[in-house]
Design a protein around this motif. Structure first.
Motif, PDB file in Angstrom:
ATOM      1  N   LEU A   1     -87.844  23.167  11.011  1.00  0.00           N
ATOM      2  CA  LEU A   1     -88.523  23.291  12.306  1.00  0.00           C
ATOM      3  C   LEU A   1     -89.592  22.227  12.497  1.00  0.00           C
ATOM      4  O   LEU A   1     -89.852  21.795  13.624  1.00  0.00           O
ATOM      5  CB  LEU A   1     -89.126  24.691  12.445  1.00  0.00           C
ATOM      6  CG  LEU A   1     -88.113  25.840  12.561  1.00  0.00           C
ATOM      7  CD1 LEU A   1     -88.840  27.183  12.535  1.00  0.00           C
ATOM      8  CD2 LEU A   1     -87.277  25.704  13.833  1.00  0.00           C
ATOM      9  N   ASP A   2     -90.188  21.773  11.412  1.00  0.00           N
ATOM     10  CA  ASP A   2     -91.169  20.695  11.525  1.00  0.00           C
ATOM     11  C   ASP A   2     -90.518  19.425  12.063  1.00  0.00           C
ATOM     12  O   ASP A   2     -91.122  18.694  12.859  1.00  0.00           O
ATOM     13  CB  ASP A   2     -91.821  20.410  10.170  1.00  0.00           C
ATOM     14  CG  ASP A   2     -92.788  21.507   9.740  1.00  0.00           C
ATOM     15  OD1 ASP A   2     -93.166  22.332  10.594  1.00  0.00           O
ATOM     16  OD2 ASP A   2     -93.149  21.539   8.550  1.00  0.00           O
ATOM     17  N   GLN A   3     -89.298  19.151  11.610  1.00  0.00           N
ATOM     18  CA  GLN A   3     -88.579  17.974  12.104  1.00  0.00           C
ATOM     19  C   GLN A   3     -88.203  18.133  13.576  1.00  0.00           C
ATOM     20  O   GLN A   3     -88.304  17.186  14.362  1.00  0.00           O
ATOM     21  CB  GLN A   3     -87.331  17.729  11.257  1.00  0.00           C
ATOM     22  CG  GLN A   3     -87.599  17.380   9.809  1.00  0.00           C
ATOM     23  CD  GLN A   3     -88.372  16.083   9.641  1.00  0.00           C
ATOM     24  OE1 GLN A   3     -88.106  15.100  10.324  1.00  0.00           O
ATOM     25  NE2 GLN A   3     -89.348  16.092   8.736  1.00  0.00           N
ATOM     26  N   ILE A   4     -87.775  19.338  13.943  1.00  0.00           N
ATOM     27  CA  ILE A   4     -87.441  19.594  15.346  1.00  0.00           C
ATOM     28  C   ILE A   4     -88.668  19.424  16.230  1.00  0.00           C
ATOM     29  O   ILE A   4     -88.604  18.815  17.305  1.00  0.00           O
ATOM     30  CB  ILE A   4     -86.834  21.001  15.501  1.00  0.00           C
ATOM     31  CG1 ILE A   4     -85.496  21.078  14.765  1.00  0.00           C
ATOM     32  CG2 ILE A   4     -86.665  21.357  16.979  1.00  0.00           C
ATOM     33  CD1 ILE A   4     -84.860  22.450  14.771  1.00  0.00           C
ATOM     34  N   LYS A   5     -89.806  19.935  15.761  1.00  0.00           N
ATOM     35  CA  LYS A   5     -91.044  19.800  16.532  1.00  0.00           C
ATOM     36  C   LYS A   5     -91.446  18.334  16.655  1.00  0.00           C
ATOM     37  O   LYS A   5     -91.890  17.886  17.729  1.00  0.00           O
ATOM     38  CB  LYS A   5     -92.166  20.584  15.854  1.00  0.00           C
ATOM     39  CG  LYS A   5     -93.488  20.577  16.640  1.00  0.00           C
ATOM     40  CD  LYS A   5     -93.332  21.249  18.000  1.00  0.00           C
ATOM     41  CE  LYS A   5     -94.680  21.544  18.663  1.00  0.00           C
ATOM     42  NZ  LYS A   5     -95.442  20.329  18.982  1.00  0.00           N
ATOM     43  N   ALA A   6     -91.270  17.564  15.595  1.00  0.00           N
ATOM     44  CA  ALA A   6     -91.611  16.140  15.641  1.00  0.00           C
ATOM     45  C   ALA A   6     -90.713  15.392  16.622  1.00  0.00           C
ATOM     46  O   ALA A   6     -91.180  14.496  17.342  1.00  0.00           O
ATOM     47  CB  ALA A   6     -91.508  15.530  14.245  1.00  0.00           C
ATOM     48  N   ILE A   7     -89.433  15.770  16.662  1.00  0.00           N
ATOM     49  CA  ILE A   7     -88.530  15.159  17.649  1.00  0.00           C
ATOM     50  C   ILE A   7     -88.970  15.527  19.054  1.00  0.00           C
ATOM     51  O   ILE A   7     -89.041  14.676  19.948  1.00  0.00           O
ATOM     52  CB  ILE A   7     -87.078  15.599  17.389  1.00  0.00           C
ATOM     53  CG1 ILE A   7     -86.552  14.979  16.090  1.00  0.00           C
ATOM     54  CG2 ILE A   7     -86.174  15.202  18.564  1.00  0.00           C
ATOM     55  CD1 ILE A   7     -85.191  15.472  15.663  1.00  0.00           C
ATOM     56  N   ALA A   8     -89.276  16.799  19.260  1.00  0.00           N
ATOM     57  CA  ALA A   8     -89.718  17.253  20.585  1.00  0.00           C
ATOM     58  C   ALA A   8     -90.971  16.509  21.029  1.00  0.00           C
ATOM     59  O   ALA A   8     -91.095  16.111  22.195  1.00  0.00           O
ATOM     60  CB  ALA A   8     -89.971  18.755  20.563  1.00  0.00           C
TER      61      ALA A   8
ATOM     62  N   ASP B   1     -81.458  11.884  29.228  1.00  0.00           N
ATOM     63  CA  ASP B   1     -81.425  13.252  28.714  1.00  0.00           C
ATOM     64  C   ASP B   1     -81.317  13.197  27.194  1.00  0.00           C
ATOM     65  O   ASP B   1     -80.522  12.419  26.647  1.00  0.00           O
ATOM     66  CB  ASP B   1     -80.235  14.021  29.284  1.00  0.00           C
ATOM     67  CG  ASP B   1     -80.352  14.239  30.776  1.00  0.00           C
ATOM     68  OD1 ASP B   1     -81.483  14.429  31.250  1.00  0.00           O
ATOM     69  OD2 ASP B   1     -79.316  14.214  31.467  1.00  0.00           O
ATOM     70  N   THR B   2     -82.091  14.006  26.524  1.00  0.00           N
ATOM     71  CA  THR B   2     -82.081  14.052  25.060  1.00  0.00           C
ATOM     72  C   THR B   2     -81.834  15.489  24.621  1.00  0.00           C
ATOM     73  O   THR B   2     -82.462  16.417  25.118  1.00  0.00           O
ATOM     74  CB  THR B   2     -83.417  13.558  24.485  1.00  0.00           C
ATOM     75  OG1 THR B   2     -83.767  12.318  25.099  1.00  0.00           O
ATOM     76  CG2 THR B   2     -83.309  13.366  22.990  1.00  0.00           C
TER      77      THR B   2
ATOM     78  N   SER C   1     -91.288  20.682  26.095  1.00  0.00           N
ATOM     79  CA  SER C   1     -90.782  19.328  25.847  1.00  0.00           C
ATOM     80  C   SER C   1     -89.564  19.046  26.707  1.00  0.00           C
ATOM     81  O   SER C   1     -88.799  19.963  27.037  1.00  0.00           O
ATOM     82  CB  SER C   1     -90.408  19.180  24.362  1.00  0.00           C
ATOM     83  OG  SER C   1     -89.693  17.978  24.133  1.00  0.00           O
ATOM     84  N   PRO C   2     -89.318  17.784  27.066  1.00  0.00           N
ATOM     85  CA  PRO C   2     -88.086  17.433  27.774  1.00  0.00           C
ATOM     86  C   PRO C   2     -86.842  17.552  26.893  1.00  0.00           C
ATOM     87  O   PRO C   2     -85.718  17.465  27.395  1.00  0.00           O
ATOM     88  CB  PRO C   2     -88.308  15.967  28.183  1.00  0.00           C
ATOM     89  CG  PRO C   2     -89.763  15.720  28.032  1.00  0.00           C
ATOM     90  CD  PRO C   2     -90.235  16.636  26.942  1.00  0.00           C
ATOM     91  N   LEU C   3     -87.044  17.737  25.574  1.00  0.00           N
ATOM     92  CA  LEU C   3     -85.913  17.862  24.662  1.00  0.00           C
ATOM     93  C   LEU C   3     -85.140  19.137  24.951  1.00  0.00           C
ATOM     94  O   LEU C   3     -85.687  20.237  24.917  1.00  0.00           O
ATOM     95  CB  LEU C   3     -86.413  17.879  23.209  1.00  0.00           C
ATOM     96  CG  LEU C   3     -85.344  18.035  22.122  1.00  0.00           C
ATOM     97  CD1 LEU C   3     -84.446  16.803  22.064  1.00  0.00           C
ATOM     98  CD2 LEU C   3     -86.004  18.279  20.761  1.00  0.00           C
TER      99      LEU C   3
END
Length: 242
Positions: A8-15, A27-28, A47-49
């Motif tokens: 989840l830390d990686q997902i949050k960093a991507i977001a 679109d991402t 986030s736009p993610l």
């Protein structure tokens, strides 16, 4: 089948990395395992993610232990689902007919279906690439599909996870063929459907791939597991919108 709560830390960093002004132009999407789907959508709420799923069942509900319906994905606030990925076709013997049924289920649930097609090494080496693409396009995409509900992803199976990337000429030939087939079948909608390239995409090659005609984006595999790798590919789009 990668990722636990520790991811989840990686997902949050991507977001956090998907932000304006680039996020206003492209679109991402991230498709985590189903176990993380609901938490990921909550994590990316501001986030736009976008968050989607990696597969769905073709039925709305029923005695299908372990399967996930498109409605369940939508209920978790997912917006997309990948169907017909080469690994599903190979490891689970999924036919074009089944992929079409899954894509239709996605449409019925209000999801965008990302429909994967692509040839194996044997099929390419024996000159069958375009025949395979035509068959899978016809068999896997539901009638009535539109640019708003459907994305096509070309993933040459022999390039997935191998580090081998087709030449730009190979990619251009495949994408031009797919575009022509989509236009022939769906008219204006086919002209506007996005066609993604997938197969060993990385930050090092994404910019070159995005310059190929009819490549409207990329389907990222292993490089989506770490935020730094994924965001390097995201940044590759900056050249298109500079």
């Amino acid at each position: 089948m990668n990722g636990t709560r520790a991811s989840l830390d990686q997902i949050k960093a991507i977001a956090d990395g998907v932000k304006a002004p680039l996020s206003e132009k492209i679109d991402t999407l991230l498709c985590p395992p189903a176990t993380l789907l609901y938490v990921a959508t909550a994590l990316c709420d501001d986030s736009p993610l976008a968050i989607g799923a990696q597969d769905c069942h073709q039925q709305v509900s029923g005695a299908h232990t372990g399967d996930i319906s498109a409605e369940m994905i939508a209920d978790c606030f997912g917006t997309h689902v990948i169907v017909g990925h080469s690994e599903r076709r190979r490891n689970h013997a999924e036919s074009d007919m089944l992929v079409r049924a899954k894509a239709q289920a996605a449409h019925d649930a209000g999801l965008i279906a990302i429909i994967c097609i692509g040839e194996t090494a044997y099929e390419r080496n024996s000159g069958q690439t375009l025949d395979v693409l035509k068959r899978e396009l016809i068999g896997s995409i539901p009638d009535g599909s539109s640019a708003q509900t459907t994305v096509v992803a070309y993933e040459p199976v022999w390039a997935i996870g191998t580090g081998v990337v087709p030449t730009q000429e190979n990619v251009e030939e495949a994408h031009a063929f797919i575009r022509a087939e989509l236009i022939q079948r769906f008219g204006k909608e086919g002209a506007n459907m996005r066609i993604l390239y997938g197969g060993s995409v990385s930050g090092a090659n994404a910019r070159d791939l995005l310059e190929v005609p009819h490549v409207n984006g990329v389907l990222v595999g292993g490089q989506s597991l770490k935020a730094a790798d994924f965001l390097a590919i995201y940044a590759a789009f900056e050249r298109q919108f500079a």
